[in-house]
Enzyme design. Structure first.
Site, PDB file in Angstrom:
ATOM      1  N   ARG A  49      -4.956  -7.692   7.192  1.00  0.00           N
ATOM      2  CA  ARG A  49      -4.004  -6.669   6.734  1.00  0.00           C
ATOM      3  C   ARG A  49      -3.829  -5.528   7.728  1.00  0.00           C
ATOM      4  O   ARG A  49      -2.782  -4.874   7.740  1.00  0.00           O
ATOM      5  CB  ARG A  49      -4.467  -6.102   5.387  1.00  0.00           C
ATOM      6  CG  ARG A  49      -4.505  -7.142   4.263  1.00  0.00           C
ATOM      7  CD  ARG A  49      -5.164  -6.582   3.014  1.00  0.00           C
ATOM      8  NE  ARG A  49      -5.419  -7.606   1.999  1.00  0.00           N
ATOM      9  CZ  ARG A  49      -4.585  -7.950   1.032  1.00  0.00           C
ATOM     10  NH1 ARG A  49      -3.411  -7.356   0.953  1.00  0.00           N
ATOM     11  NH2 ARG A  49      -4.906  -8.875   0.157  1.00  0.00           N
ATOM     12  N   CYS A  91      -0.616  -9.007 -13.214  1.00  0.00           N
ATOM     13  CA  CYS A  91      -2.064  -8.827 -13.396  1.00  0.00           C
ATOM     14  C   CYS A  91      -2.303  -7.503 -14.117  1.00  0.00           C
ATOM     15  O   CYS A  91      -1.893  -6.448 -13.636  1.00  0.00           O
ATOM     16  CB  CYS A  91      -2.744  -8.826 -12.033  1.00  0.00           C
ATOM     17  SG  CYS A  91      -4.418  -8.174 -12.009  1.00  0.00           S
ATOM     18  N   TRP A  95       6.326  -5.848  -4.405  1.00  0.00           N
ATOM     19  CA  TRP A  95       6.429  -4.997  -3.223  1.00  0.00           C
ATOM     20  C   TRP A  95       7.803  -5.111  -2.567  1.00  0.00           C
ATOM     21  O   TRP A  95       8.341  -4.120  -2.059  1.00  0.00           O
ATOM     22  CB  TRP A  95       5.320  -5.344  -2.223  1.00  0.00           C
ATOM     23  CG  TRP A  95       3.990  -4.824  -2.668  1.00  0.00           C
ATOM     24  CD1 TRP A  95       2.911  -5.546  -3.087  1.00  0.00           C
ATOM     25  CD2 TRP A  95       3.607  -3.444  -2.776  1.00  0.00           C
ATOM     26  NE1 TRP A  95       1.887  -4.696  -3.443  1.00  0.00           N
ATOM     27  CE2 TRP A  95       2.286  -3.404  -3.264  1.00  0.00           C
ATOM     28  CE3 TRP A  95       4.250  -2.232  -2.514  1.00  0.00           C
ATOM     29  CZ2 TRP A  95       1.597  -2.216  -3.489  1.00  0.00           C
ATOM     30  CZ3 TRP A  95       3.570  -1.045  -2.736  1.00  0.00           C
ATOM     31  CH2 TRP A  95       2.259  -1.036  -3.213  1.00  0.00           C
ATOM     32  N   THR A 150      -8.642  -9.215  -7.518  1.00  0.00           N
ATOM     33  CA  THR A 150      -8.585  -9.988  -8.760  1.00  0.00           C
ATOM     34  C   THR A 150      -8.131 -11.427  -8.540  1.00  0.00           C
ATOM     35  O   THR A 150      -8.226 -12.254  -9.444  1.00  0.00           O
ATOM     36  CB  THR A 150      -7.601  -9.350  -9.764  1.00  0.00           C
ATOM     37  OG1 THR A 150      -6.276  -9.408  -9.205  1.00  0.00           O
ATOM     38  CG2 THR A 150      -7.980  -7.920 -10.090  1.00  0.00           C
ATOM     39  N   CYS A 158      -4.253  -4.878 -12.135  1.00  0.00           N
ATOM     40  CA  CYS A 158      -3.392  -4.331 -11.067  1.00  0.00           C
ATOM     41  C   CYS A 158      -2.331  -3.417 -11.676  1.00  0.00           C
ATOM     42  O   CYS A 158      -1.967  -2.387 -11.096  1.00  0.00           O
ATOM     43  CB  CYS A 158      -2.714  -5.462 -10.299  1.00  0.00           C
ATOM     44  SG  CYS A 158      -3.845  -6.725  -9.695  1.00  0.00           S
ATOM     45  N   SER A 213       4.217   3.404   1.734  1.00  0.00           N
ATOM     46  CA  SER A 213       3.448   2.580   2.658  1.00  0.00           C
ATOM     47  C   SER A 213       1.968   2.949   2.611  1.00  0.00           C
ATOM     48  O   SER A 213       1.096   2.070   2.632  1.00  0.00           O
ATOM     49  CB  SER A 213       3.995   2.763   4.082  1.00  0.00           C
ATOM     50  OG  SER A 213       3.129   2.187   5.037  1.00  0.00           O
ATOM     51  N   ARG A 269     -10.249  -3.576  -7.914  1.00  0.00           N
ATOM     52  CA  ARG A 269     -10.854  -4.457  -6.925  1.00  0.00           C
ATOM     53  C   ARG A 269     -10.032  -5.741  -6.837  1.00  0.00           C
ATOM     54  O   ARG A 269      -9.047  -5.917  -7.557  1.00  0.00           O
ATOM     55  CB  ARG A 269     -12.309  -4.769  -7.283  1.00  0.00           C
ATOM     56  CG  ARG A 269     -12.503  -5.433  -8.631  1.00  0.00           C
ATOM     57  CD  ARG A 269     -13.977  -5.457  -9.021  1.00  0.00           C
ATOM     58  NE  ARG A 269     -14.187  -6.073 -10.323  1.00  0.00           N
ATOM     59  CZ  ARG A 269     -15.335  -6.000 -10.997  1.00  0.00           C
ATOM     60  NH1 ARG A 269     -16.356  -5.334 -10.510  1.00  0.00           N
ATOM     61  NH2 ARG A 269     -15.462  -6.600 -12.171  1.00  0.00           N
ATOM     62  N   HIS A 284       0.422   1.574  -0.532  1.00  0.00           N
ATOM     63  CA  HIS A 284       0.235   0.128  -0.378  1.00  0.00           C
ATOM     64  C   HIS A 284      -1.006  -0.153   0.480  1.00  0.00           C
ATOM     65  O   HIS A 284      -1.831  -1.015   0.147  1.00  0.00           O
ATOM     66  CB  HIS A 284       1.486  -0.458   0.272  1.00  0.00           C
ATOM     67  CG  HIS A 284       1.554  -1.954   0.215  1.00  0.00           C
ATOM     68  ND1 HIS A 284       2.601  -2.657   0.760  1.00  0.00           N
ATOM     69  CD2 HIS A 284       0.711  -2.890  -0.283  1.00  0.00           C
ATOM     70  CE1 HIS A 284       2.412  -3.962   0.577  1.00  0.00           C
ATOM     71  NE2 HIS A 284       1.260  -4.130  -0.053  1.00  0.00           N
TER      72      HIS A 284
END
Length: 426
Positions: A245, A352, A162, A151, A355, A210, A149, A213
């Site tokens: 996004r 993170c 990325w 963070t 993550c 992609s 989720r 992501h």
């Protein structure tokens, strides 16, 4: 996003109906079982590409590992073996495996199995840089207690990850720069034209990354920290974050393309599940946790999901991939493997920890998908009983495979939720 998907015979609506009402509920129940909820991971590996010891200081970035006694005995005793027999022999075989020898007191079948495990561990068919699960730094994590989720991890550090993936490890035309940038004021309308000059295999590789992501961004938008007080935390969908996004206007047309790549990734992973069915159907294969009745029930649920995956009417046809000159095809496959292996290494640079956990799991899951699709001939030769020579999946790969697909399936389901919210807002 509606209609037909590029490079496929499928459409968005067929996937939505199949996933949201047939597959997603079953898969969700399976992933809550003991076999699939515990994932062993080393979150302390140093970044191999740049000197960066900075870690996210936000409390929601933290991962809570499991005390050893909470993990079922069957999982702890043989974390990458393939059956109850293998787990019982794990300790006996471990030293022989390390020394590259086989204990002469073991049966011939067991000797072959030990050699097979060793070969699997050393094999070059892996698309991921696997963690050493015997490292003192490797710990079990309960995925249900550490959900993916929002963070708060963002900014230059997150974009550096990325950027490294897209600029250095993703097949794309040189004049396309960071195609999945934040979308605020940047236009990539020329992307489709650029990609027309790229072969279908390299275009597919880019679309897989992609799509991954996009899926991660949907999870962060769907489980956003909406309220944080001393008495409670409230997580839920953040429509503004989602629109920034993916909205067609805000992203100048890029958002829908990102979502279509998510659906493309869904089809690729679904295809792999349909292909790997013979491996799991063998009577000797068990989702071994040490609880026989529970293990049998989980295997039946797993096979039900795989048969459902196989029944999907509009599967992606991978026969067009690597169908040209055999020498060129082999070279391209190796390029695929090395590029993806590099991407899996980049996950150790994520600052993170939560993550990093989900990044490592999802890249290993996608790497396992590629391994399956590139091993079709080996899978077809798997005998109904006895050891599966030539093709193996470790427990780590199995857990990653299904949890990674669970994340993609959840993303498709969350898209329907966002559609409903946006429809009601109008």
């Amino acid at each position: 996003v509606t209609g037909h998907l590029d490079d496929c015979t499928c459409d968005v609506e067929t996937i939505d109906a199949f996933n949201n009402y047939k597959l997603f509920p079953r898969l969700n129940a399976l992933l809550e079982s003991d076999y699939f909820r515990y994932y062993k991971v080393n979150l302390k590996k140093p970044c191999p590409f740049w000197n960066d010891s900075s870690h996210c200081g936000i409390r929601d970035c933290a991962v809570q590992p499991c005390p050893s006694e909470e993990v079922p005995d069957g999982i702890r005793s043989g974390s990458y073996k393939y059956s109850e027999e293998a787990n019982n022999l794990a300790k006996e075989c471990e030293e022989a495996e390390r020394l590259g020898a086989v204990d002469g007191s073991l049966s011939k079948e067991t000797q072959e199995a030990v050699l097979q495990w060793t070969q699997h561990d050393d094999s070059s068919d892996s698309f991921c840089e696997a963690d050493d699960i015997y490292s003192p730094d490797a710990e079990y994590v309960d995925l249900l207690l550490n959900p993916e989720r929002y963070t708060g991890y963002k900014g230059p550090d997150a974009w550096k990850i990325w950027n490294s993936i897209y600029e250095e490890n993703c097949f794309k035309p040189q004049n396309v720069k960071r195609p999945l940038a934040s979308g605020r004021g940047e236009s990539f309308m020329h992307l489709t034209k650029c990609f027309s000059s790229v072969c279908v295999e390299k275009r597919a590789f880019y679309r897989l990354i992609s799509g991954l992501h996009a899926s991660i961004n949907i999870h962060l938008s769907a489980r956003y920290l909406l309220q944080d007080t001393w008495s409670e935390k409230k997580w839920g969908p953040n429509v503004t974050e989602f629109q920034q996004r993916f909205d067609e206007v805000i992203t100048r047309g890029e958002g829908p393309r990102r979502l279509k790549n998510l659906y493309f990734l869904y089809l690729i992973e679904l295809r792999a599940l349909s292909k790997v069915l013979p491996f799991f159907e063998r009577p000797g294969f068990q989702l071994y946790t040490g609880n026989p009745s529970h293990d049998e029930e989980m295997k039946n649920q797993l096979l039900e999901i795989l048969h459902l995956a196989k029944s999907f009417p509009l599967h992606f046809d991978e026969n067009s991939f690597f169908a040209g000159n055999p020498k060129e095809a082999a070279k391209l496959k190796e390029e695929f493997r090395l590029h993806f292996k590099n991407i899996s290494k980049i996950m150790d640079c994520v600052g993170c920890f939560k993550c990093r956990l989900w990044g490592k799991l999802q890249t290993q899951g996608l790497g396992t998908v590629l391994k399956i699709l590139f091993s079709e001939n080996l899978i077809e030769k798997i005998p109904e009983s006895g050891p599966s020579h030539g093709f193996q999946l470790s427990r780590q790969e199995i857990v990653a495979l299904f949890n990674a697909f669970g994340r993609i399936s959840t993303s498709v389901r969350e898209l329907e939720n966002f559609r409903n919210i946006l429809r009601n807002m109008r």
